[in-house]
Design an enzyme around this catalytic site. Structure first.
Site, PDB file in Angstrom:
ATOM      1  N   ASP A  33       0.801  -1.441   0.150  1.00  0.00           N
ATOM      2  CA  ASP A  33       0.126  -0.020  -0.040  1.00  0.00           C
ATOM      3  C   ASP A  33       0.834   1.191   0.020  1.00  0.00           C
ATOM      4  OD1 ASP A  33      -1.920   1.960   0.482  1.00  0.00           O
ATOM      5  OD2 ASP A  33      -2.039   1.418   2.650  1.00  0.00           O
ATOM      6  N   ASN A  35      -0.246   4.537  -0.334  1.00  0.00           N
ATOM      7  CA  ASN A  35      -1.170   5.826  -0.248  1.00  0.00           C
ATOM      8  C   ASN A  35      -1.751   5.906   1.362  1.00  0.00           C
ATOM      9  OD1 ASN A  35      -3.173   4.156  -0.816  1.00  0.00           O
ATOM     10  ND2 ASN A  35      -4.006   5.418  -2.412  1.00  0.00           N
ATOM     11  N   ASP A  41      -1.959  -1.314  -3.933  1.00  0.00           N
ATOM     12  CA  ASP A  41      -2.160  -0.539  -4.970  1.00  0.00           C
ATOM     13  C   ASP A  41      -0.927  -0.659  -6.053  1.00  0.00           C
ATOM     14  OD1 ASP A  41      -0.090   1.062  -4.277  1.00  0.00           O
ATOM     15  OD2 ASP A  41      -1.691   2.091  -2.951  1.00  0.00           O
ATOM     16  N   ASP A 212      -9.630 -15.962 -16.986  1.00  0.00           N
ATOM     17  CA  ASP A 212     -10.224 -16.316 -15.612  1.00  0.00           C
ATOM     18  C   ASP A 212     -11.644 -17.126 -16.171  1.00  0.00           C
ATOM     19  OD1 ASP A 212     -10.928 -16.229 -12.675  1.00  0.00           O
ATOM     20  OD2 ASP A 212     -12.768 -15.438 -13.757  1.00  0.00           O
ATOM     21  N   GLU A 276      -7.270 -20.513 -16.903  1.00  0.00           N
ATOM     22  CA  GLU A 276      -7.750 -20.987 -15.695  1.00  0.00           C
ATOM     23  C   GLU A 276      -8.950 -21.979 -15.869  1.00  0.00           C
ATOM     24  OE1 GLU A 276      -9.674 -19.844 -11.179  1.00  0.00           O
ATOM     25  OE2 GLU A 276     -10.374 -19.023 -13.204  1.00  0.00           O
TER      26      GLU A 276
END
Length: 542
Positions: A33, A35, A41, A212, A276
């Site tokens: 992270d 921020n 992110d 996916d 997948e």
């Protein structure tokens, strides 16, 4: 052959970059992270790419980061061609790709073609009436005369695979959440729109896609009821488990769409696709989806991801389904990912997790095919137990307490043991930090020459240095009790890989022990005696 001659470097075989590749999976919400909002992110990933590159892997696979209401944490896409603000911006993505390429890493991203979010603009238009330009972009059907759903199909996440929509006075289909309406990929316009989204990311420099749930992309247009599944030994926790999924998925036209996608990727040069594929006929579908060098480059299923135990028989069966033969595609393997409980917690006794993680990493990196390392697997992270009040996964919440444990595999990556949130974030993370993870943090293991992290780097380097491990045939020579032994071989190099998958020591010898020289081992290895959860790789020298 004498040792001096054996040590002479051999000319390396040429290969596509992805064949035999080691690929590192990043779950963006939980990696780093930048921020301070408690959610990982893209800038956080970019800042940590050096760690991934230090492993020696070929590529990074990023789970979804697209705009989404996050009902299924990114697998419900509301805009295929942008970045969700919680993860950053398109400029942040471009910076990540550029930095990855500087470090020699290929960048692979998820593509979700079976469904979108119900907040996608396509669905908003499609549901508005029955005559709009996108009216047939999703799977709509009238109710039966008694008002019940058009078929008996069930959702993976529980309940009917149909939801009534008052605007169109019809049902729409969803194989997963009701907020994930099923795309009508039979429609050529839908196919072209999906190809256009693929081109958008290829133009931004991505090196391939993990696709996916592709076997859910097309249904039987006749909406034929699924037959009941025969009684089995497994515990049925969902209505979905009571059916054979013959008609709601796995339509024979799916490979034709895959060929269109492959042609697009080939027009960009050496790009990679891995599918997948789950379900009862996953092996047949994976073969169909990777056949003849006109479809996906590779596919991976769930041979290991949901296995309660790792046995020699399981490895043998999985490997022998993918022989080196004309028309047979290239396999991919994962022991852990974002959808399955971490392997070390499924397979290892708690007191032997470190030893087991080391043995499992060596085994994974010796398999024929591409191999996927899930973030934290290089640290030996165990599964985290998540209390009901902290659950975020809709499937876990719906099926509590009989869950797949997806949240427990998605907890934040531990970086610094002495920092807030173990260096993941200064704010409260979106999922709890694992109590056992502080002692396994990257910052701890970087200081230990014998750490799991150091071993992973060494074993990846072994794989990268060996044409036999990258490209060679695989022949299982023993798979009984707890002993697994197989050979990997190409012209000029022959390796023997032996593993003890049990806790008690075992003695196992090849037919000519003197013809082999051990070049790598994990655990207690003394001649050909392997301690509990030990493994070795030997090179043929005679």
């Amino acid at each position: 052959m004498n040792d001096a001659l054996a040590r002479q470097p051999r000319p390396r075989l040429t290969r596509e970059w992805w064949r035999g590749a080691t690929i590192y999976q990043v779950y963006p919400r939980s990696f780093a992270d930048s921020n301070g909002d408690g959610i990982g992110d893209l800038p956080g990933i970019t800042a940590r790419l050096d760690h991934i590159a230090s492993l020696g892997v070929d590529a990074v696979w990023l789970s979804p980061f697209f705009p989404s209401p996050m009902n299924d944490f990114g697998y419900d896409v509301s805009d295929y061609c942008d970045v969700d603000p919680i993860f950053g911006t398109l400029a942040d993505f471009d910076a990540l790709v550029a930095r990855g390429h500087e470090l020699g890493l290929k960048i692979i991203i998820d593509q979700v073609y079976a469904h979108t979010s119900d907040q996608h603009g396509w669905f908003t238009e499609s549901r508005s009436d029955r005559s709009n330009a996108k009216a047939d972009w999703y799977v709509w059907a009238d109710a039966k005369p008694d008002g019940s759903p058009p078929s008996n199909w069930q959702s993976v996440f529980g309940g009917p695979a149909w939801t009534w929509d008052a605007r169109r006075r019809q049902y729409y289909m969803h194989n997963f959440l009701s907020s994930q309406p099923q795309l009508n990929v039979h429609n050529p316009d839908v196919q072209q729109a999906l190809l256009d989204t693929a081109a958008f990311w290829l133009d931004r420099g991505v090196d391939g896609f993990r696709v996916d749930a592709i076997n859910f992309a097309m249904h039987d247009p006749a909406l034929t009821d699924n037959p009941p599944a025969p009684p089995g030994n497994g515990l049925r926790t969902r209505p979905f488990d009571f059916q054979l999924h013959i008609h709601n998925q796995s339509h024979p036209d799916i490979p034709l769409f895959i060929e269109r996608l492959r042609a697009l990727l080939d027009s960009y040069g050496e790009r990679f696709t891995v599918a997948e594929v789950g379900g009862t006929d996953s092996d047949g579908e994976m073969k169909a989806f990777t056949a003849d060098d006109r479809r996906f480059n590779s596919a991976y299923g769930f041979d290991f991801l949901y296995a309660d135990r790792l046995t020699p028989a399981l490895v043998r069966e999985a490997a022998e389904r993918w022989p080196e033969a004309p028309g047979i595609g290239w396999p991919s393997w994962a022991f852990s990912n974002h959808d399955a409980p971490r392997a070390v917690s499924r397979w290892a006794p708690p007191h032997a997790r470190d030893a087991y993680a080391r043995m499992a990493m060596l085994l994974l990196l010796c398999l024929r095919g591409d191999v996927f390392i899930y973030q934290g697997e290089e640290l030996g992270l165990p599964q985290v137990t998540i209390g009901y009040d902290d659950l975020k996964d809709p499937e876990a919440i719906a099926n509590w307490p009989l869950t797949l444990g997806r949240d427990g595999a998605r907890t934040p990556m531990p970086w610094c043991p002495d920092s807030a949130g173990l260096g993941f974030s200064a704010a409260k993370p979106w999922l709890p930090i694992g109590e056992e993870h502080a002692a396994l943090a990257v910052g701890v293991q970087e200081r230990q020459e014998t750490s799991m992290l150091a071993l992973t780097r060494r074993l990846v380097a072994l794989r990268q240095s060996s044409d036999a491990l990258l490209l060679g045939e695989m022949h299982v020579v023993a798979a009984a009790d707890n002993v697994l032994a197989f050979e990997r071989a190409v012209a000029g190099e022959r390796l023997l890989c032996v593993f003890n998958l049990g806790e008690a020591p075992v003695d196992w010898r090849p037919a000519q022990p003197g013809a082999w020289r051990v070049i790598e081992s994990v655990g207690a290895v003394d001649d050909w005696r392997l301690g509990g959860f030990a493994g070795l790789v030997a090179r043929h020298v005679a």
